[in-house]
Write a protein that holds these residues in place. Structure first.
Motif, short mmCIF file in Angstrom:
data_model
loop_
_atom_site.label_atom_id
_atom_site.label_comp_id
_atom_site.label_asym_id
_atom_site.label_seq_id
_atom_site.Cartn_x
_atom_site.Cartn_y
_atom_site.Cartn_z
N ILE A 133 -16.02 46.76 -26.92
CA ILE A 133 -15.37 47.02 -25.64
C ILE A 133 -13.86 47.28 -25.77
O ILE A 133 -13.35 48.25 -25.20
CB ILE A 133 -15.65 45.88 -24.63
N PRO A 134 -13.07 46.48 -26.50
CA PRO A 134 -11.63 46.78 -26.60
C PRO A 134 -11.35 48.12 -27.28
O PRO A 134 -10.44 48.85 -26.87
CB PRO A 134 -11.07 45.62 -27.42
N ILE A 135 -12.15 48.45 -28.29
CA ILE A 135 -11.97 49.73 -28.98
C ILE A 135 -12.26 50.87 -28.02
O ILE A 135 -11.51 51.86 -27.94
CB ILE A 135 -12.87 49.80 -30.22
N LEU A 136 -13.33 50.73 -27.28
CA LEU A 136 -13.70 51.74 -26.29
C LEU A 136 -12.63 51.87 -25.21
O LEU A 136 -12.31 52.99 -24.78
CB LEU A 136 -15.06 51.38 -25.67
N ALA A 137 -12.04 50.76 -24.79
CA ALA A 137 -10.99 50.80 -23.77
C ALA A 137 -9.76 51.55 -24.27
O ALA A 137 -9.15 52.32 -23.52
CB ALA A 137 -10.62 49.37 -23.35
N VAL A 138 -9.40 51.34 -25.53
CA VAL A 138 -8.24 52.05 -26.09
C VAL A 138 -8.52 53.55 -26.17
O VAL A 138 -7.67 54.38 -25.81
CB VAL A 138 -7.89 51.48 -27.49
N ILE A 139 -9.72 53.91 -26.62
CA ILE A 139 -10.08 55.33 -26.71
C ILE A 139 -10.05 55.98 -25.33
O ILE A 139 -9.49 57.07 -25.16
CB ILE A 139 -11.47 55.50 -27.37
N LEU A 140 -10.63 55.32 -24.34
CA LEU A 140 -10.64 55.87 -22.98
C LEU A 140 -9.24 55.92 -22.38
O LEU A 140 -8.93 56.81 -21.59
CB LEU A 140 -11.59 55.08 -22.10
N PHE A 141 -8.38 54.96 -22.75
CA PHE A 141 -7.00 54.97 -22.27
C PHE A 141 -6.28 56.23 -22.75
O PHE A 141 -5.63 56.92 -21.97
CB PHE A 141 -6.26 53.73 -22.75
N PHE A 142 -6.41 56.53 -24.05
CA PHE A 142 -5.74 57.72 -24.57
C PHE A 142 -6.39 59.01 -24.09
O PHE A 142 -5.72 60.02 -23.91
CB PHE A 142 -5.71 57.69 -26.10
N ALA A 143 -7.70 58.99 -23.84
CA ALA A 143 -8.40 60.19 -23.38
C ALA A 143 -8.07 60.51 -21.92
O ALA A 143 -7.92 61.68 -21.56
CB ALA A 143 -9.90 60.02 -23.55
N THR A 144 -7.94 59.48 -21.09
CA THR A 144 -7.74 59.72 -19.66
C THR A 144 -6.31 59.44 -19.20
O THR A 144 -5.91 59.91 -18.13
CB THR A 144 -8.69 58.85 -18.82
#
Length: 136
Positions: free
Chosen positions: A86-97
């Motif tokens: 979940i934290p890794i996914l949150a970082v990826i989505l933060f930079f993507a969006t």
């Protein structure tokens, strides 16, 4: 009792004996003075016979029926595995969006995955006496 009481013991055997002694103390079978005396004897023990003397009047070890079963399967630990991603996914989505709101998924996922694992106990505070009760 041990088969061969003259066999020397090591640190592991002394630690196991101390744990057994602590269990007997917690169960109320020993007073503080008895526990201190017997724990000193365990610390000074050199052979199995020395340890046997400490437990001669105490019941043997309890059966291990209350030991929880070990989880072996890959899917048994799925909440822990999901929470690690979940934290890794949150970082990826933060930079993507570009939206920081994705970081709110971390505590939300923790609450959803692990919220029911711990029972919450209410602590009762002692009732304060009012002014009238004190004066009377």
């Amino acid at each position: 009792m041990s088969d061969v009481p003259e066999i020397r013991i090591g640190t592991a055997e002394r630690e196991q004996a101390m744990q057994r002694l602590s269990d007997h103390f917690a169960a109320g079978r020993l007073s503080v003075a008895e526990f201190d005396e017997r724990s000193a004897a365990v610390a000074a023990a050199l052979t199995r016979g020395d340890l046997d003397k400490v437990f001669v009047d105490l019941p043997g070890p309890a059966p291990a029926a209350a030991v929880p079963a070990k989880r072996d399967g890959f899917l048994d630990e799925w909440p822990e595995r999901v929470m690690a991603v979940i934290p890794i996914l949150a970082v990826i989505l933060f930079f993507a969006t570009g939206s920081w709101l994705w970081f709110l998924a971390i505590p939300l996922a923790g609450a959803l995955l692990f919220g029911n694992r711990h029972e919450h106990q209410q602590r009762r505070r002692p009732r304060r006496r009012g002014r009238r009760e004190i004066e009377e």
